[in-house]
Scaffold this active site. Structure first.
Site: not given
Ligand code: PDD
Length: 306
Positions: A44, A63, A162, A195
């Protein structure tokens, strides 16, 4: 003809894009045999639209394709096809400031783990209104907790994917919630800071911006990338690497980042107070917002010349 198009548009004003078309929310249904439901088999992305422009849409779609290729999933559309479907969903829902989620699962198939049981992936795009988060989040900062749940080991389920399989993050989130924290921070299998459940983490010590390196086993956040770029432009020194939980306790500033939250200051780590949203955090958030503005401007002027 025109009248019919208008009606269709109205019918899906609360619409979800499912496979090849927009359907009303109540009809956006998938099979109980979908391997996304049965096994969390899929990928996703979350995107954010500002004033009708989806920020960094190409980076997110890239991505998405990378995540899909890492699990051997063939996305049933091209990069441009996904882009069009996102805008179609937002337009149908009459949204300009939105939270967009694209999910692609392995699709429907008989029980069994073999991906070849599923001939057709399921594609879902949802968009929901999002104007931003409450001001006090940014003025006071939010609490985070370093939790016991460790981030998935890179060689087991790489956090770079993701994935729809979110139990690792959900277990961490439950711990954070039980401790009254907004976000959990996970360590990797070796005890280095990794993270959050939906965010990347940064801290400032002696004027230097620190963040865990990608090879610690994290998602390479798109917001993280932009923040590092902003830091460079602002001549703030940066360090990516392996850090310990104690580094957060002795930091002058801590913040988390993601697409929807942007740059969110942290007020407490495990109930230890960090200073009020600090100077560098604020500077980086302003610079980030400028990047968003420039992106929107660039998109609008490009659209005008096309
Ligand atoms: N989450 N780390 C994890 C585990 C994440 O799920 C996310 C993003 C990030 C930050 O990624 P980005 O800057 O590309 O949004 C880091 C999204 C917002 C979500 O799960 O909805």
């Amino acid at each position: 003809m025109k009248k019919k198009a208008h009606k269709t548009h109205r019918q899906v004003s609360n619409g979800v894009y499912l496979n090849n078309r927009l359907v009303p929310k109540s009809k956006a249904l998938i099979s109980v045999f979908d391997h996304g439901f049965l096994y969390g088999d899929g990928v996703y992305e979350t995107l954010r639209a500002y004033r009708g422009v989806v920020f960094k849409i190409d980076e997110h779609i890239e991505r998405l394709f990378r995540s899909a290729s890492m699990i051997g999933l063939k996305i049933p559309k091209t990069h441009d096809g996904i882009k069009k479907a996102i805008y179609k969903t937002m337009t149908a829902n009459k949204q300009k400031d939105a939270y967009i989620r694209i999910s692609i699962s392995r699709g429907e198939g008989p029980l069994g783990l073999d991906p070849s049981l599923c001939p057709k992936p399921t594609l879902v795009i949802m968009s929901n209104p999002l104007k931003g988060y409450p001001k006090h989040y940014y003025q006071k900062g939010m609490k985070i907790a370093v939790v016991r749940t460790r981030r998935n080991f890179r060689n087991s389920l790489n956090p770079k994917i993701k994935s729809l399989n979110f139990l690792n993050n959900i277990l961490a989130k439950i711990e954070a919630k039980n401790r009254g924290a907004f976000e959990a921070v996970m360590l990797n299998h070796k005890g280095y800071l990794a993270e959050g459940t939906i965010s990347n983490i940064f801290f400032v010590k002696n004027g230097i911006l620190h963040t865990p390196g990608i090879d610690v086993g994290i998602l390479d956040g798109i917001t993280r990338r932009i923040i590092l770029k902003c830091a460079k432009e602002l001549k703030i020194r940066t360090r990516q690497g392996k850090f310990r939980r104690e580094n957060l306790f002795s930091a002058q500033e801590v913040f988390i980042s993601n697409t929807t939250l942007e740059v969110l200051p942290v007020s407490h780590v495990d109930n230890r107070a960090i200073s009020k949203p600090g100077r560098i955090t604020k500077q980086l958030h302003s610079a980030y917002k400028e990047h968003v503005k420039d992106y929107i401007k660039g998109y609008v002027s490009h659209a005008r010349t096309c």
